[in-house]
Design a protein around this motif. Structure first.
Motif, PDB file in Angstrom:
ATOM      1  N   LEU A 154       0.813  -1.214   0.000  1.00 38.91           N
ATOM      2  CA  LEU A 154       0.000   0.000   0.000  1.00 38.91           C
ATOM      3  C   LEU A 154       0.852   1.272   0.000  1.00 38.91           C
ATOM      4  O   LEU A 154       0.467   2.273  -0.619  1.00 38.91           O
ATOM      5  N   TRP A 183       1.728   2.183  -3.541  1.00 34.53           N
ATOM      6  CA  TRP A 183       0.606   2.816  -4.223  1.00 34.53           C
ATOM      7  C   TRP A 183       0.439   4.251  -3.743  1.00 34.53           C
ATOM      8  O   TRP A 183       0.083   5.143  -4.530  1.00 34.53           O
ATOM      9  N   ALA A 184       0.697   4.478  -2.465  1.00 32.84           N
ATOM     10  CA  ALA A 184       0.583   5.837  -1.921  1.00 32.84           C
ATOM     11  C   ALA A 184       1.538   6.788  -2.637  1.00 32.84           C
ATOM     12  O   ALA A 184       1.187   7.934  -2.936  1.00 32.84           O
ATOM     13  N   MET A 190      -5.378   5.710   0.878  1.00 30.62           N
ATOM     14  CA  MET A 190      -5.260   4.408   0.222  1.00 30.62           C
ATOM     15  C   MET A 190      -6.202   3.396   0.869  1.00 30.62           C
ATOM     16  O   MET A 190      -6.819   2.579   0.185  1.00 30.62           O
TER      17      MET A 190
END
Length: 199
Positions: A13, A16-17, A38
């Protein structure tokens, strides 16, 4: 500069952040705020968990295209969600303060601004002033002024809670939203009130 991630694959995650921060988020949203979003995007179906390793991937995306097209697909989904009740907070992630139109609450209530007037001047010490407040009265008065903000926080946090967005993440998002919705009173120019001298 971090390398571009493969958008077709799953990633932790925090990776993705970094990508969402670079592509969409406003500059004043820090890393902690993006990470909280997220989790929220997991609840909104923008991201989904993959397997038991705790990685995430983009959801509902046609990957048979170039990275720019994939980015546009994600943006289109964010734009669509921002117009729904569940996605009200997405507006702020996209750098807007459009806010709570889906529920009819655009901004938190603002505390009344007290105007300084001549009668607010302290009186002679030997006179008892009826408007003097005891400590308990002050606490009650401050409590009444804060109550609308506390209710606003409670309502907003409850709307953000989900499978992946816990109270901690919801409060991070709420604090970011609050910074962009609270109204500030215009600074007032203080004037000295004086009595005219009679000649």
């Amino acid at each position: 500069m971090s390398p571009e991630i493969n958008l077709e694959q799953s990633h932790p995650l925090d990776q993705w952040a970094v990508w969402f921060k670079k592509k969409f988020a406003p500059s004043d949203l820090d890393a902690g705020g993006v990470l909280a979003y997220m989790h929220h995007f997991g609840d909104l179906g923008i991201l989904e968990t993959v397997g038991p390793n705790g990685k995430w991937q983009l959801s509902g995306i046609n990957f048979e295209s170039d990275p720019d097209n994939i980015r546009q697909q994600v943006l289109d989904r964010l734009e669509t969600l921002s117009r729904t009740s569940a996605g009200f907070a997405v507006n702020y992630f996209l750098g807007r303060s459009a806010g709570f139109s889906a529920e009819g609450k655009a901004t938190p209530p603002s505390a009344p601004v007290k105007r300084f007037e001549a009668r607010d001047k302290p009186t002679a010490p030997n006179r008892e002033v009826a408007s003097d407040l005891s400590n308990l009265q002050i606490v009650k008065k401050v409590g009444r002024q804060l109550q609308p903000f506390l209710e606003f926080e409670k309502e907003t946090v409850s709307r953000l809670l989900g499978t992946y967005t816990q109270t901690k993440e919801a409060r991070v998002i709420f604090n970011y939203i609050l910074r962009h919705t609270k109204t500030k009173a215009e600074p007032k120019k203080w004037e000295q009130l004086s009595r005219k001298r009679h000649k």
